[in-house]
Write an enzyme that holds these catalytic residues in place. Structure first.
Site, PDB file in Angstrom:
ATOM      1  N   LYS A 163      86.297  84.823  55.386  1.00 35.06           N
ATOM      2  CA  LYS A 163      86.902  86.093  54.972  1.00 35.06           C
ATOM      3  C   LYS A 163      85.780  87.083  54.714  1.00 35.06           C
ATOM      4  CE  LYS A 163      90.963  87.892  54.017  1.00 35.06           C
ATOM      5  NZ  LYS A 163      92.290  87.655  54.589  1.00 35.06           N
ATOM      6  N   ASP A 197      93.030  92.898  57.223  1.00 36.09           N
ATOM      7  CA  ASP A 197      93.646  92.508  55.940  1.00 36.09           C
ATOM      8  C   ASP A 197      93.930  93.842  55.245  1.00 36.09           C
ATOM      9  OD1 ASP A 197      94.094  89.996  54.072  1.00 36.09           O
ATOM     10  OD2 ASP A 197      93.175  91.471  52.775  1.00 36.09           O
TER      11      ASP A 197
HETATM   12  P1  NAP Z   1      97.944  96.709  53.829  1.00 35.62           P
HETATM   13  O1  NAP Z   1      98.575  97.019  55.124  1.00 35.62           O
HETATM   14  O2  NAP Z   1      96.700  97.391  53.437  1.00 35.62           O
HETATM   15  O3  NAP Z   1      99.059  96.912  52.690  1.00 35.62           O
HETATM   16  C1  NAP Z   1      98.832  96.540  51.379  1.00 35.62           C
HETATM   17  C2  NAP Z   1     100.017  96.970  50.547  1.00 35.62           C
HETATM   18  O4  NAP Z   1      99.859  96.425  49.235  1.00 35.62           O
HETATM   19  C3  NAP Z   1     100.102  98.479  50.362  1.00 35.62           C
HETATM   20  O5  NAP Z   1     101.444  98.870  50.232  1.00 35.62           O
HETATM   21  C4  NAP Z   1      99.339  98.697  49.059  1.00 35.62           C
HETATM   22  O6  NAP Z   1      99.711  99.869  48.352  1.00 35.62           O
HETATM   23  C5  NAP Z   1      99.740  97.473  48.288  1.00 35.62           C
HETATM   24  N1  NAP Z   1      98.688  97.150  47.318  1.00 35.62           N
HETATM   25  C6  NAP Z   1      97.373  96.886  47.577  1.00 35.62           C
HETATM   26  N2  NAP Z   1      96.703  96.666  46.448  1.00 35.62           N
HETATM   27  C7  NAP Z   1      97.601  96.794  45.463  1.00 35.62           C
HETATM   28  C8  NAP Z   1      97.514  96.680  44.063  1.00 35.62           C
HETATM   29  N3  NAP Z   1      96.356  96.392  43.452  1.00 35.62           N
HETATM   30  N4  NAP Z   1      98.660  96.853  43.357  1.00 35.62           N
HETATM   31  C9  NAP Z   1      99.837  97.134  43.984  1.00 35.62           C
HETATM   32  N5  NAP Z   1      99.968  97.261  45.302  1.00 35.62           N
HETATM   33  C10 NAP Z   1      98.864  97.099  46.028  1.00 35.62           C
HETATM   34  O7  NAP Z   1      97.616  95.128  53.726  1.00 35.62           O
HETATM   35  P2  NAP Z   1      98.391  93.912  54.383  1.00 35.62           P
HETATM   36  O8  NAP Z   1      97.660  93.539  55.612  1.00 35.62           O
HETATM   37  O9  NAP Z   1      99.838  94.192  54.438  1.00 35.62           O
HETATM   38  O10 NAP Z   1      98.099  92.746  53.327  1.00 35.62           O
HETATM   39  C11 NAP Z   1      98.946  92.519  52.197  1.00 35.62           C
HETATM   40  C12 NAP Z   1      98.712  91.126  51.648  1.00 35.62           C
HETATM   41  O11 NAP Z   1      98.989  90.162  52.667  1.00 35.62           O
HETATM   42  C13 NAP Z   1      97.287  90.822  51.182  1.00 35.62           C
HETATM   43  O12 NAP Z   1      97.327  89.891  50.118  1.00 35.62           O
HETATM   44  C14 NAP Z   1      96.671  90.140  52.391  1.00 35.62           C
HETATM   45  O13 NAP Z   1      95.557  89.333  52.039  1.00 35.62           O
HETATM   46  C15 NAP Z   1      97.858  89.313  52.854  1.00 35.62           C
HETATM   47  N6  NAP Z   1      97.815  88.860  54.243  1.00 35.62           N
HETATM   48  C16 NAP Z   1      97.695  89.755  55.259  1.00 35.62           C
HETATM   49  C17 NAP Z   1      97.705  89.309  56.566  1.00 35.62           C
HETATM   50  C18 NAP Z   1      97.663  90.261  57.732  1.00 35.62           C
HETATM   51  O14 NAP Z   1      97.807  89.787  58.869  1.00 35.62           O
HETATM   52  N7  NAP Z   1      97.529  91.549  57.538  1.00 35.62           N
HETATM   53  C19 NAP Z   1      97.790  87.926  56.839  1.00 35.62           C
HETATM   54  C20 NAP Z   1      97.935  87.032  55.779  1.00 35.62           C
HETATM   55  C21 NAP Z   1      97.949  87.515  54.485  1.00 35.62           C
HETATM   56  P3  NAP Z   1      98.668 101.108  48.310  1.00 35.62           P
HETATM   57  O15 NAP Z   1      98.724 101.711  49.672  1.00 35.62           O
HETATM   58  O16 NAP Z   1      99.213 101.956  47.226  1.00 35.62           O
HETATM   59  O17 NAP Z   1      97.327 100.510  47.960  1.00 35.62           O
END
Ligand code: NAP
Length: 448
Positions: free
Chosen positions: A129, A169
């Site tokens: 990561k 991510d």
């Molecule tokens: P993303 O597109 O950047 O979206 C993140 C979302 O979470 C946004 O709505 C953001 O709101 C919110 N968020 C972030 N930090 C926050 C906080 N401290 N408190 C409240 N809300 C918060 O990211 P993503 O890819 O969807 O990833 C979301 C989660 O899934 C993470 O835990 C990531 O590690 C996990 N994940 C992602 C993938 C992937 O393929 N993308 C795969 C496996 C797991 P704001 O815009 O207001 O910050």
């Protein structure tokens, strides 16, 4: 928390001493060690070869300076990270996170979880990561591009299709992967498609990669519900976040007959009793990149709650898809009180240990992120397969493969939990099944 197995206690103490202040990493390690007691009792060979000590220590940790120039001509300095955690099963694989909260402890917790998650997919990928404390919010396209270029100017020497294959991510989506890949290609003079995943579909990306984590989480929920003779059809669902994972979880729930009535971002949450309008969400979050509060301005009948807790909205299925430790004891209590049946983690470690206890204590089916959100990395591995064979698969075929992989992960977790006398315990099932596959490979590869 119950005490650890006698062999595991000193391993955990060593992790605490070696990694001071890295609370999220401690939490992630503890959660896995909590499941491994019966495994070390049954398989002394793992302890004899110090496999558990080794699995808790990353193979390599890289920290680097990322200098870049903002639109005002000022020089900005961020910190970049790549933790190459375990390569027993294949090249390191795992996303990059750009968020101001990123520090070594966050990257290590994510890298550690990734090792077991990737193992659970059954595909040949190790775990890693990376990321940066860079905050993309409010930055122009030009600033994002210059940051990504500077980040890759260091990272390129550590990655490669057979070495380490990053993806997106939080804060890293298709736009950022494009800028990162462009710089990698420029520096190395190689069109090495398999070095990054999450690429655009016109230049080496896979169909369904963008949707895969959210879709996969919902496929996993369907399997969990099936065990209880139920399905998503007609279920009321709440999702946290409104990023990549959340948006496509919402889309798939709607396709399978459920209704998502609320989602959030870090500012607050929206409630739409008629079901969230997915096209509007995509426009707000993927195109205009604005706050979720604008949803309620655009959609009659919906409302916005600033701050607050999305878990107070009654639902039968809850999908935390935002970030770590966002669902705590009180949030879990609210879900239980309102009759929630299933919680599945689209995000990584979004539920605190106390939150997990409340949910499982109330007989809520709980799908841990290692299993439930593995569809993203699995489809990244499918992207690598397509790149290696210079092929591109159809949407339907790729989604079918994703569905098969998620069903396989569910099966592996469920049968492992049963074999260890804990039927329905997906946490134990995921940790043990993920661990054994990596541990056996580590034994076979010798002390390296
Ligand atoms: P993303 O597109 O950047 O979206 C993140 C979302 O979470 C946004 O709505 C953001 O709101 C919110 N968020 C972030 N930090 C926050 C906080 N401290 N408190 C409240 N809300 C918060 O990211 P993503 O890819 O969807 O990833 C979301 C989660 O899934 C993470 O835990 C990531 O590690 C996990 N994940 C992602 C993938 C992937 O393929 N993308 C795969 C496996 C797991 P704001 O815009 O207001 O910050």
């Amino acid at each position: 928390m119950s005490p650890l197995h006698a062999h595991l206690e000193p391993v955990y103490d060593l992790v605490l001493r070696r990694n001071p202040g890295e609370e999220e990493f401690h939490q992630a390690v503890r959660e896995v060690l909590d499941s491994l007691g019966p495994v070390v009792a049954k398989h002394p060979e793992y302890a004899e070869a110090s496999v558990i000590e080794r699995i808790c220590e990353p193979e390599r940790q890289i920290i680097f300076r990322v200098p870049w120039t903002d639109d005002q001509g000022r020089v900005q300095i961020n910190r970049g990270f790549r933790v190459e955690f375990n390569s027993a099963l294949g090249p390191y694989k795992g996303g990059l996170r750009f968020h101001p909260s990123v520090y070594l402890g966050i990257v290590k917790f994510l890298g550690f979880e990734q090792v077991f998650k990737n193992s659970l997919t059954g595909l040949p990928i190790g775990g890693g990561k990376g990321g940066s404390d860079f905050d993309p919010k409010g930055r122009s396209d030009g600033e994002i591009m210059r940051f990504c270029q500077s980040f890759m100017t260091e990272l390129y020497r550590h990655i490669g299709e057979y070495t380490d294959v990053p993806a997106g991510d939080i804060g890293v989506g298709g736009r950022e992967i494009g800028y990162l890949f462009g710089q990698y290609k420029r520096i190395t003079n190689r069109y090495e498609s398999g070095v990054l995943t999450g690429k655009g579909t016109g230049w080496g990306g896979s169909l369904v990669r963008k949707e895969a984590t959210g879709y996969g989480t919902v496929f996993f929920v369907e399997e969990m519900l099936r065990e209880r003779g139920e399905s998503l059809d007609g279920k009321r669902v709440v999702v946290s976040g409104s990023g990549n994972v959340a948006v496509y979880a919402i889309e798939k729930v709607h396709q399978l007959g459920g209704t998502v009535v609320a989602c959030s971002d870090s500012g607050g949450y929206v409630v739409d009793e008629d079901g969230l309008d997915i096209e509007l969400l995509k426009e707000l979050k993927e195109e205009r990149r604005v706050r979720i509060s604008e949803y309620s301005e655009a959609r009659r009948g919906s409302s916005y709650v600033a701050g607050g807790r999305v878990w107070d909205v009654p639902c039968q299925v809850a999908l935390p898809c935002a970030t770590q430790n966002e669902l705590d004891e009180a949030g879990a209590g609210a879900l239980v009180k309102n009759g929630c049946l299933v919680v599945a983690e689209g995000a990584n470690m979004p539920t605190t240990p106390a939150g997990v206890e409340v949910l499982t204590g109330a007989n809520v089916l709980f799908g841990p992120g290692k299993a439930a959100n593995a569809g993203g990395v699995a489809t990244s591995a499918l992207e690598m397969q397509q790149n290696a064979s210079r092929d591109s698969w159809s949407h339907d075929y790729t989604e079918q493969r994703l569905g098969e992989i998620m069903r396989g992960i569910h099966e592996r977790c469920a049968t492992t939990a049963e074999a260890y006398d804990a039927p329905g315990d997906y946490v134990l099932g995921a940790n043990v099944a993920g661990f054994i596959q990596v541990a056996d490979a580590m034994l076979a590869l010798g002390v390296v």
